[in-house]
Design a protein around this motif. Sequence first.
Motif, PDB file in Angstrom:
ATOM      1  N   VAL A 136     -31.907 -20.247 -10.701  1.00 25.41           N
ATOM      2  CA  VAL A 136     -30.970 -20.892 -11.628  1.00 25.41           C
ATOM      3  C   VAL A 136     -29.770 -19.984 -11.838  1.00 25.41           C
ATOM      4  N   LEU A 137     -28.586 -20.482 -11.495  1.00 25.01           N
ATOM      5  CA  LEU A 137     -27.331 -19.752 -11.659  1.00 25.01           C
ATOM      6  C   LEU A 137     -26.540 -20.418 -12.774  1.00 25.01           C
ATOM      7  N   TYR A 138     -25.973 -19.603 -13.658  1.00 23.75           N
ATOM      8  CA  TYR A 138     -25.222 -20.150 -14.786  1.00 23.75           C
ATOM      9  C   TYR A 138     -23.720 -20.132 -14.502  1.00 23.75           C
TER      10      TYR A 138
ATOM     11  N   GLN B 257     -31.756 -23.294  -4.984  1.00 27.08           N
ATOM     12  CA  GLN B 257     -30.744 -22.651  -5.828  1.00 27.08           C
ATOM     13  C   GLN B 257     -29.905 -23.737  -6.488  1.00 27.08           C
ATOM     14  N   VAL B 258     -29.563 -23.545  -7.775  1.00 31.82           N
ATOM     15  CA  VAL B 258     -28.826 -24.582  -8.488  1.00 31.82           C
ATOM     16  C   VAL B 258     -27.911 -23.942  -9.524  1.00 31.82           C
ATOM     17  N   ILE B 259     -26.707 -24.498  -9.658  1.00 36.37           N
ATOM     18  CA  ILE B 259     -25.765 -24.067 -10.690  1.00 36.37           C
ATOM     19  C   ILE B 259     -25.879 -25.016 -11.878  1.00 36.37           C
ATOM     20  N   VAL B 260     -26.095 -24.444 -13.058  1.00 37.33           N
ATOM     21  CA  VAL B 260     -26.167 -25.236 -14.287  1.00 37.33           C
ATOM     22  C   VAL B 260     -25.195 -24.638 -15.303  1.00 37.33           C
ATOM     23  N   HIS B 261     -24.909 -25.400 -16.338  1.00 41.19           N
ATOM     24  CA  HIS B 261     -24.090 -24.867 -17.433  1.00 41.19           C
ATOM     25  C   HIS B 261     -24.829 -25.066 -18.739  1.00 41.19           C
ATOM     26  N   ARG B 262     -25.195 -23.957 -19.373  1.00 39.19           N
ATOM     27  CA  ARG B 262     -25.870 -24.024 -20.674  1.00 39.19           C
ATOM     28  C   ARG B 262     -24.845 -24.416 -21.740  1.00 39.19           C
ATOM     29  N   PRO B 263     -25.128 -25.443 -22.539  1.00 38.39           N
ATOM     30  CA  PRO B 263     -24.180 -25.854 -23.577  1.00 38.39           C
ATOM     31  C   PRO B 263     -23.828 -24.686 -24.486  1.00 38.39           C
ATOM     32  N   GLY B 264     -22.541 -24.570 -24.818  1.00 48.17           N
ATOM     33  CA  GLY B 264     -22.073 -23.463 -25.637  1.00 48.17           C
ATOM     34  C   GLY B 264     -21.120 -23.919 -26.710  1.00 48.17           C
ATOM     35  N   ASN B 265     -20.192 -23.035 -27.053  1.00 55.72           N
ATOM     36  CA  ASN B 265     -19.262 -23.321 -28.148  1.00 55.72           C
ATOM     37  C   ASN B 265     -18.371 -24.522 -27.869  1.00 55.72           C
TER      38      ASN B 265
ATOM     39  N   PHE C 109     -35.233 -27.194 -19.496  1.00 59.02           N
ATOM     40  CA  PHE C 109     -34.901 -27.727 -18.171  1.00 59.02           C
ATOM     41  C   PHE C 109     -34.795 -26.601 -17.144  1.00 59.02           C
ATOM     42  N   ALA C 110     -34.096 -25.527 -17.525  1.00 53.08           N
ATOM     43  CA  ALA C 110     -33.944 -24.388 -16.616  1.00 53.08           C
ATOM     44  C   ALA C 110     -35.293 -23.748 -16.307  1.00 53.08           C
ATOM     45  N   ASP C 111     -36.172 -23.680 -17.304  1.00 50.39           N
ATOM     46  CA  ASP C 111     -37.506 -23.121 -17.080  1.00 50.39           C
ATOM     47  C   ASP C 111     -38.310 -23.959 -16.091  1.00 50.39           C
ATOM     48  N   VAL C 112     -38.170 -25.277 -16.188  1.00 51.55           N
ATOM     49  CA  VAL C 112     -38.855 -26.163 -15.241  1.00 51.55           C
ATOM     50  C   VAL C 112     -38.354 -25.911 -13.820  1.00 51.55           C
ATOM     51  N   LEU C 113     -37.033 -25.770 -13.670  1.00 56.01           N
ATOM     52  CA  LEU C 113     -36.468 -25.497 -12.347  1.00 56.01           C
ATOM     53  C   LEU C 113     -37.007 -24.184 -11.778  1.00 56.01           C
ATOM     54  N   ARG C 114     -37.041 -23.158 -12.610  1.00 60.41           N
ATOM     55  CA  ARG C 114     -37.577 -21.867 -12.159  1.00 60.41           C
ATOM     56  C   ARG C 114     -39.054 -21.995 -11.794  1.00 60.41           C
TER      57      ARG C 114
END
Length: 203
Positions: free
Chosen positions: A62-64, A12-20, A51-56
């Motif tokens: 994958v937690l955002y 399990q991993v927390i990531v942050h997708r780049p946004g505004n 990157f998130a797809d590779v982790l999955r």
Amino acid sequence: MGIASETGHLRQVIVHRPGNELARVTPSTMDSLLYDDVPWVEKAQSEHDGFADVLRGEGAEVLYLEELLAQALTNPDAREYAIETTFDPRSYGVAVAGALADYASTLTTEALAELLICGLTKDELAAAGHAPGSLYLETLGPGDMTFSCLPNHLFTRDSSAWIYDGVSVHSLNRRARRRETVNMTIIYTWHPMFAGTRKWNNG
């Protein structure tokens, strides 16, 4: 829930997708926001999605970060902590801190989570009808931030770390990153997923 190895299987991993918030990194702000260049937001998002797809693909959940933050903010205590801690009068002055807090209190949990990550410009505060008379605001240009965005939330490994069955929320040295600790504290304190987790807050 616990982590006892740096080399074991990632579950399990927390990531942050780049946004505004990343779009707010401009030639005039990039130095203070700790960037060497103006980022290409769409490219960063595309690469992050890969990157998130590779982790999955390797079996990790994958937690955002922004979603976790919004979910935690449904707790009234989390919402109060977020607003009181983020909009400190010692940083923005009484009038502006009050105006920012008043504005934040009108938002949905999702919009509040985005605000805490993306910040708010002087123009945006005025458009929301919450711009008071303030010497601090008078020093800002129309597009300047009343309180800063957090484009470095992308580097989630820096702001917290799991140690066995507990989590350490780190105090980040650079001013541009200090508020990341507030958001991580909210997640680890009030999100139901982490209820009962031991927490060491070094912020």
